[in-house]
Design an enzyme around this catalytic site. Structure first.
Site, short mmCIF file in Angstrom:
data_model
loop_
_atom_site.label_atom_id
_atom_site.label_comp_id
_atom_site.label_asym_id
_atom_site.label_seq_id
_atom_site.Cartn_x
_atom_site.Cartn_y
_atom_site.Cartn_z
N SER A 133 0.80 -1.24 0.00
CA SER A 133 0.00 0.00 0.00
C SER A 133 0.82 1.28 0.00
O SER A 133 0.26 2.36 -0.18
CB SER A 133 -0.94 0.02 1.20
OG SER A 133 -2.02 -0.82 0.95
N LYS A 187 0.30 3.44 -2.90
CA LYS A 187 -0.87 4.32 -3.04
C LYS A 187 -0.48 5.80 -3.00
O LYS A 187 -1.21 6.64 -3.53
CB LYS A 187 -1.89 3.99 -1.95
CG LYS A 187 -2.51 2.60 -2.13
CD LYS A 187 -3.34 2.14 -0.95
CE LYS A 187 -3.87 0.73 -1.23
NZ LYS A 187 -4.37 0.04 -0.05
N TYR A 222 -3.41 -2.43 -10.27
CA TYR A 222 -3.33 -2.24 -8.81
C TYR A 222 -2.47 -3.34 -8.15
O TYR A 222 -1.61 -3.06 -7.32
CB TYR A 222 -4.75 -2.20 -8.23
CG TYR A 222 -4.78 -2.27 -6.72
CD1 TYR A 222 -4.51 -1.14 -5.94
CD2 TYR A 222 -5.05 -3.46 -6.06
CE1 TYR A 222 -4.51 -1.19 -4.56
CE2 TYR A 222 -5.06 -3.53 -4.67
CZ TYR A 222 -4.79 -2.39 -3.92
OH TYR A 222 -4.79 -2.47 -2.55
N TYR A 230 -4.56 3.65 8.12
CA TYR A 230 -5.85 2.94 8.25
C TYR A 230 -6.58 3.27 9.53
O TYR A 230 -6.58 4.41 9.97
CB TYR A 230 -5.62 1.43 8.10
CG TYR A 230 -4.79 1.08 6.91
CD1 TYR A 230 -5.16 1.51 5.65
CD2 TYR A 230 -3.63 0.35 7.03
CE1 TYR A 230 -4.42 1.20 4.54
CE2 TYR A 230 -2.87 0.04 5.92
CZ TYR A 230 -3.26 0.46 4.68
OH TYR A 230 -2.52 0.14 3.61
N VAL A 255 1.18 -3.82 3.77
CA VAL A 255 1.16 -5.12 4.44
C VAL A 255 2.42 -5.96 4.19
O VAL A 255 2.58 -7.03 4.77
CB VAL A 255 -0.11 -5.96 4.11
CG1 VAL A 255 -1.36 -5.33 4.68
CG2 VAL A 255 -0.23 -6.22 2.62
N1 GLN Z 1 -2.23 -5.37 -1.98
C1 GLN Z 1 -2.79 -5.25 -0.67
C2 GLN Z 1 -4.29 -5.45 -0.72
O1 GLN Z 1 -4.89 -4.96 -1.63
C3 GLN Z 1 -2.45 -3.91 -0.12
C4 GLN Z 1 -2.96 -3.70 1.26
C5 GLN Z 1 -2.01 -3.01 2.18
O2 GLN Z 1 -0.81 -2.98 1.99
N2 GLN Z 1 -2.56 -2.54 3.26
O3 GLN Z 1 -4.89 -6.06 0.11
#
Ligand code: GLN
Length: 304
Positions: free
Chosen positions: A63, A66, A188, A240, A258
């Protein structure tokens, strides 16, 4: 005290904690990562650098990507971004669908999964080959050509990404995904599967500590106002549903993934990247958060 000395102290103090937290196993290709890994890299806009631990080992940025795609979308689409995605923390897990029904398929912010899908959809409408453009943008920020997708991670996530696909189709039903869901989600999954190290990420994020200018090349990559706004979004939405706790403990605009990475910005000064794969309940690196908390306590460099 020198930054290097501070990182050495953090490494010593956190040593007993290495391996804590739970590695993300909902993406099978991430399940086998050694949880004992730990790296922390700091780059300053004046050129000072400090490193400790596994800072040159690549991990899945997940993420953290993003923020890169948001910066690109703000460059390319300006205010149009905000017709399609909000700017409020969600208070829910990063991959939650619950608010989308009541809020007409408009995700709360661009740093949760649903919001990132919309941002990637915007880029998919702008570019012939969005995957390539995203990768090139990151290479430019990091001043490094050898940054690649980890195709095994992308494939693994595509094969198991039912929740992300559900989210994409749900938003499409509200008209908030314009391109084919599978194609947008493929981009994505690839952006999340980019492999970078702590040193790469600390370097690549310096433009957000420097009013949108890459300090090495002097190139203004985004306007100062947009850089300020991305920092504001990272502070309020980057971690988050634990964004409040994180602001209380660390107090820096930050973004987690993650894969266990967290990037933090000290505006006007530094970009920091810490990596430790074990996550806490909310999906943020457990030891990584502790490391940033210690860093701010030792340096007094929180923004408050
Ligand atoms: N690729 C992961 C997902 O879409 C990204 C989530 C994350 O890093 N929080 O679940």
């Amino acid at each position: 005290m020198k930054l290097q000395q501070i990182l050495n102290e953090i490494y010593q103090e956190l040593n007993p904690d290495f391996g804590q937290g739970k590695v993300a196993n909902y993406i099978p290709a991430l399940a086998n990562i050694n949880p004992n890994k730990f790296g922390m890299a700091v780059h300053s806009i004046s050129g000072e650098k400090a490193f400790v631990g596994d800072v040159n080992e690549n991990f899945s940025i997940q993420s953290i990507s993003k923020v890169f795609t948001l910066a690109l979308a703000m460059m390319e689409c300006h205010e149009k971004v905000w017709e399609r995605v909000g700017r409020e923390p969600s208070g829910n897990r990063f991959n939650s669908l619950v608010q989308l029904e009541n809020e007409n398929g408009i995700p709360r912010n661009p740093l949760i999964n649903a919001g990132a899908h919309v941002v990637t959809d915007l880029l998919s409408s702008k570019y012939e080959n969005p995957k390539y453009e995203i990768l090139q943008f990151i290479r430019k920020l990091a001043e490094k050509e050898e940054i690649f997708f980890d195709n095994d991670v992308a494939k693994s996530e595509r094969e198991t990404g039912n929740r992300n696909l559900a989210m994409g189709y749900f938003m499409k039903s509200f008209g908030n995904i314009h391109n084919q869901v599978r194609v947008v989600l493929d981009t994505y999954f690839h952006q999340c599967a980019i492999a970078m190290s702590c040193t790469d990420l600390a370097k690549a994020f310096l433009f957000l500590a420097n009013d949108g200018i890459i300090p090495y090349s002097g190139e203004q990559i985004i306007e100062k106002l947009d850089s300020d706004r991305i920092n504001a979004l990272m502070l309020t939405c980057g971690m988050y549903d634990s964004v409040g706790d994180f602001a209380y403990r660390v107090g820096l605009p930050s973004k987690s993934g993650v894969g266990g990475g967290i990037v933090s910005i000290v505006p006007g000064e530094l970009a920091i990247c810490v990596w430790s794969p074990g996550l806490s309940e909310n999906g943020n690196s457990y030891v990584g958060t502790k490391a940033l908390e210690l860093f701010v306590r030792k340096t007094g460099k929180g923004i408050f």
